[in-house]
Design an enzyme around this catalytic site. Sequence first.
Site, PDB file in Angstrom:
ATOM      1  N   ASP A  60       9.804  22.783   1.481  1.00  0.00           N
ATOM      2  CA  ASP A  60       9.939  23.698   2.615  1.00  0.00           C
ATOM      3  C   ASP A  60      10.554  23.010   3.831  1.00  0.00           C
ATOM      4  OD1 ASP A  60       7.711  22.091   3.044  1.00  0.00           O
ATOM      5  OD2 ASP A  60       6.281  23.707   2.787  1.00  0.00           O
ATOM      6  N   ASN A 129      -6.003  26.799   4.602  1.00  0.00           N
ATOM      7  CA  ASN A 129      -6.143  28.197   4.172  1.00  0.00           C
ATOM      8  C   ASN A 129      -5.711  28.395   2.715  1.00  0.00           C
ATOM      9  OD1 ASN A 129      -3.384  28.021   4.253  1.00  0.00           O
ATOM     10  ND2 ASN A 129      -3.058  29.612   5.792  1.00  0.00           N
ATOM     11  N   HIS A 131      -2.846  27.415   1.381  1.00  0.00           N
ATOM     12  CA  HIS A 131      -1.421  27.586   1.106  1.00  0.00           C
ATOM     13  C   HIS A 131      -0.864  26.420   0.297  1.00  0.00           C
ATOM     14  CE1 HIS A 131      -0.096  25.597   5.189  1.00  0.00           C
ATOM     15  NE2 HIS A 131      -0.138  24.694   4.236  1.00  0.00           N
ATOM     16  N   GLU A 136       1.802  31.442   2.295  1.00  0.00           N
ATOM     17  CA  GLU A 136       0.562  31.715   3.006  1.00  0.00           C
ATOM     18  C   GLU A 136      -0.275  32.736   2.219  1.00  0.00           C
ATOM     19  OE1 GLU A 136      -0.141  29.698   5.201  1.00  0.00           O
ATOM     20  OE2 GLU A 136       1.116  29.693   6.979  1.00  0.00           O
TER      21      GLU A 136
HETATM   22  C1  F6R Z   1       4.386  20.613   3.446  1.00  0.00           C
HETATM   23  C2  F6R Z   1       3.712  21.728   2.829  1.00  0.00           C
HETATM   24  C3  F6R Z   1       2.317  22.100   3.183  1.00  0.00           C
HETATM   25  C4  F6R Z   1       1.392  20.875   3.265  1.00  0.00           C
HETATM   26  C5  F6R Z   1      -0.020  21.315   3.618  1.00  0.00           C
HETATM   27  C6  F6R Z   1      -0.926  20.121   3.819  1.00  0.00           C
HETATM   28  O1  F6R Z   1       5.643  20.418   2.824  1.00  0.00           O
HETATM   29  O2  F6R Z   1       4.306  22.367   2.036  1.00  0.00           O
HETATM   30  O3  F6R Z   1       1.824  22.971   2.202  1.00  0.00           O
HETATM   31  O4  F6R Z   1       1.386  20.196   2.060  1.00  0.00           O
HETATM   32  O5  F6R Z   1      -0.006  22.065   4.797  1.00  0.00           O
HETATM   33  O6  F6R Z   1      -0.509  19.399   4.929  1.00  0.00           O
HETATM   34  P1  F6R Z   1      -1.238  18.043   5.348  1.00  0.00           P
HETATM   35  O7  F6R Z   1      -1.035  17.101   4.231  1.00  0.00           O
HETATM   36  O8  F6R Z   1      -0.532  17.616   6.612  1.00  0.00           O
HETATM   37  O9  F6R Z   1      -2.653  18.391   5.579  1.00  0.00           O
END
Ligand code: F6R
Length: 251
Positions: A60, A129, A131, A136
């Site tokens: 992403d 959450n 995701h 989301e």
């Molecule tokens: C980032 C992504 C998100 C993160 C997730 C966890 O490329 O796709 O899904 O993997 O938000 O983020 P951290 O590791 O910062 O808690």
Amino acid sequence: MPTAAQRIIDKIREKPDAVIGLATGSTSEPLYAALVNAYNESQNTATPLDFSNVRFFTLDEYVGLSKEHAQSYHRYLHERLFNHINARPENIRIPDGNPADMAQECRDYEAAIKRAGGVDIWIVGIGENGHIGFNEPGSAFTGETRKVKLTESTRQANRRFFDHDISKVPTHAVSVGLGTLRQHAREILLLASGQKKSEAVAAMLDEKVDQHVPATMLSTVRDRVHVFADEAALATYHARQQAGRGVAAGL
Ligand code: F6R
């Protein structure tokens, strides 16, 4: 169990033009540090690690940040990984957060994944959450790469990267879909660290598929998923298991 980094290294040694999918975020940082370290340490050995034919896709990117912005995922991945290994720029695909034509960019991204023959190993993190990527809660399990609106909870969770100023956190991102992962990822390594992920990890491991917890999509491709989680991230899951055992034993 080997670490996620070792799993990737083994894959690249077995298949030098492997296709690897990457995530960003805090959880993945030690993984990239371990890959860079392994690359450096191997250079003076008989079998140096070689990323020159490895093809990379990433999950992403924020919409509205320039590639050079300190918090763009383009910059994150270059600073933590690509600048330190012999990956070739033409083998790296990161969704463009500012394309002239977003719909076309998303179609091109999907097409490039297909043309590469799918992804051998995709690293994913998990949001508080639930995701995966920026899919989301409520995202279709069949979704493809598209522009998405970030939830307030994701923006709040990521505020720490933007001087704790919510007004600086982008409102949208471009993300590969849950369907992209289901269809094209032959192996998915989910990384989770810390107590804040504990509820989401428990829901994911619970086997109940729920569109409001995107990570539960992984239950539908269970045989392709490996979870690398620390104790804190597993706390709720373990507590529920223990409570369940108590009930089963009539306690
Ligand atoms: C980032 C992504 C998100 C993160 C997730 C966890 O490329 O796709 O899904 O993997 O938000 O983020 P951290 O590791 O910062 O808690």
